[in-house]
Scaffold this motif. Structure first.
Motif, mmCIF file in Angstrom:
data_model
loop_
_atom_site.group_PDB
_atom_site.id
_atom_site.type_symbol
_atom_site.label_atom_id
_atom_site.label_comp_id
_atom_site.label_asym_id
_atom_site.label_seq_id
_atom_site.Cartn_x
_atom_site.Cartn_y
_atom_site.Cartn_z
ATOM 1 N N ARG A 199 0.830 -1.200 0.000
ATOM 2 C CA ARG A 199 0.000 0.000 0.000
ATOM 3 C C ARG A 199 0.868 1.254 0.000
ATOM 4 N N PRO A 203 1.011 2.018 -4.283
ATOM 5 C CA PRO A 203 -0.370 2.354 -3.916
ATOM 6 C C PRO A 203 -1.338 2.189 -5.081
ATOM 7 N N GLN A 204 -2.605 2.188 -4.756
ATOM 8 C CA GLN A 204 -3.671 2.037 -5.740
ATOM 9 C C GLN A 204 -3.679 3.223 -6.696
ATOM 10 N N GLN A 208 -7.771 2.889 -10.864
ATOM 11 C CA GLN A 208 -7.761 1.478 -10.480
ATOM 12 C C GLN A 208 -8.658 1.267 -9.265
ATOM 13 N N THR A 209 -9.523 0.272 -9.342
ATOM 14 C CA THR A 209 -10.362 -0.040 -8.183
ATOM 15 C C THR A 209 -9.536 -0.802 -7.152
ATOM 16 N N TYR A 210 -10.026 -0.793 -5.911
ATOM 17 C CA TYR A 210 -9.296 -1.518 -4.868
ATOM 18 C C TYR A 210 -9.246 -3.010 -5.180
ATOM 19 N N ARG A 211 -10.331 -3.526 -5.735
ATOM 20 C CA ARG A 211 -10.358 -4.952 -6.067
ATOM 21 C C ARG A 211 -9.295 -5.291 -7.095
ATOM 22 N N GLU A 212 -9.139 -4.429 -8.105
ATOM 23 C CA GLU A 212 -8.110 -4.664 -9.130
ATOM 24 C C GLU A 212 -6.713 -4.594 -8.515
ATOM 25 N N TRP A 213 -6.534 -3.589 -7.648
ATOM 26 C CA TRP A 213 -5.225 -3.460 -6.990
ATOM 27 C C TRP A 213 -4.930 -4.672 -6.118
ATOM 28 N N HIS A 214 -5.942 -5.120 -5.376
ATOM 29 C CA HIS A 214 -5.745 -6.260 -4.486
ATOM 30 C C HIS A 214 -5.441 -7.526 -5.279
ATOM 31 N N GLN A 215 -6.109 -7.755 -6.380
ATOM 32 C CA GLN A 215 -5.853 -8.928 -7.209
ATOM 33 C C GLN A 215 -4.436 -8.887 -7.779
ATOM 34 N N THR A 217 -1.879 -7.279 -6.467
ATOM 35 C CA THR A 217 -0.930 -7.455 -5.363
ATOM 36 C C THR A 217 -0.884 -8.916 -4.911
#
Length: 285
Positions: A199, A203-204, A208-215, A217
């Motif tokens: 993070r 960072p996001q 970019q959506t958080y879901r896309e960033w999380h996937q 990462t």
């Protein structure tokens, strides 16, 4: 032998608090039937007939109603109890009170109307009582028909949902109780430590959506070598060892203080039997 006791924390408000909760509920209105009536209807689920004024609030604030237990299993909402004479009085008088003093608070509304009810004319109370008795009779007839139309499976579903609500409430109360008693917080895993570091490092993006960033990462974590992951795992193991010592000391303290319900069962000399959960599937067997 150590005896296990379960302590449920419950809080009760005063009379004013309970009245305010009533005031904040939805104003009862007649709802249309959930489905049209059919001559050859094989569905035993009852349709929703016109209902008397429901026991709800006198507030004019629009509220989005939540689904009842019956609606959650695909049934029309059950008939609702009518307003008592006191709440009928409050529903009639509140708009007049707000018109005179628009800035009056809900608490003051309840207090004022409660006093006015005590001093209300006897004929007014008799009229409201007669309206209540009339609607109460309608409600009892509708509720009898509604309950008679329920199948055993529908009753079982509703009963299970009620139990699920009770269980969820107990879990929330226990989590709150554990937090208030200062239970040590379990440290983050190696993966969560990596997520936290990313993070800051990556960072996001703005688009970019958080879901896309999380996937993205998560995929990056899976590509790390064992030696790269070991850095985060060492930190996690170190803090986990400190946590185990802290939780052990805390649980010993809780046992001494009599808070057995917040102690992990594995650490008790005589742990309780696990609470069986009745489900629809077990009933069918």
């Amino acid at each position: 032998m150590m005896i296990y006791t379960t302590t449920l924390m419950s809080s009760r408000g005063g009379l004013i608090g309970s009245l305010i909760n009533k005031v904040r509920q939805v104003v009862a209105k007649d709802r249309p039937p959930s489905a049209p009536s059919r001559a050859n209807d094989t569905d035993h689920r009852p349709l929703t007939p016109p209902r008397p004024l429901a026991a709800a609030s006198i507030s004019n604030t629009p509220v989005v109603p939540s689904k009842t237990l019956e609606e959650q299993v695909g049934l029309p909402p059950r008939p609702r109890k009518p307003l008592t004479p006191y709440f009928r009085f409050m529903r009639e008088q509140r708009p007049k009170l707000k018109a005179v003093n628009p800035q009056i608070s809900t608490i003051e509304v309840v207090r004022t109307l409660s006093k006015n009810w005590s001093d209300a004319d006897a004929h007014l109370k008799e009229r409201l009582q007669a309206e209540f008795k009339r609607d109460q009779q309608i409600y009892l007839e509708q509720r009898t028909k509604y309950d008679a139309a329920l199948t055993d499976e529908q009753r079982a579903e509703i009963k299970q949902l009620k139990q699920d609500i009770v269980d969820a409430k107990e879990r929330r109360q226990l989590r709150k109780r554990v937090k208030e008693l200062g239970r040590p917080k379990k440290p983050a895993s190696a993966f969560l430590r990596f997520i936290a570091s990313e993070r800051t490092n990556t960072p996001q993006g703005a688009e970019q959506t958080y879901r896309e960033w999380h996937q993205k990462t998560t995929a990056k974590w899976s590509r790390l070598s064992d030696s790269e992951k070991e850095v985060y795992m060492q930190e996690s193991r170190k803090e986990m060892e400190l946590y185990r010592k802290a939780i052990s000391v805390w649980e010993e303290k809780m046992i001494r203080l009599g808070h057995i319900d917040v102690v992990r069962h594995g650490n008790l000399i005589d742990p309780p039997e696990p609470k069986p959960r009745k489900t629809l599937a077990s009933k069918e067997k």
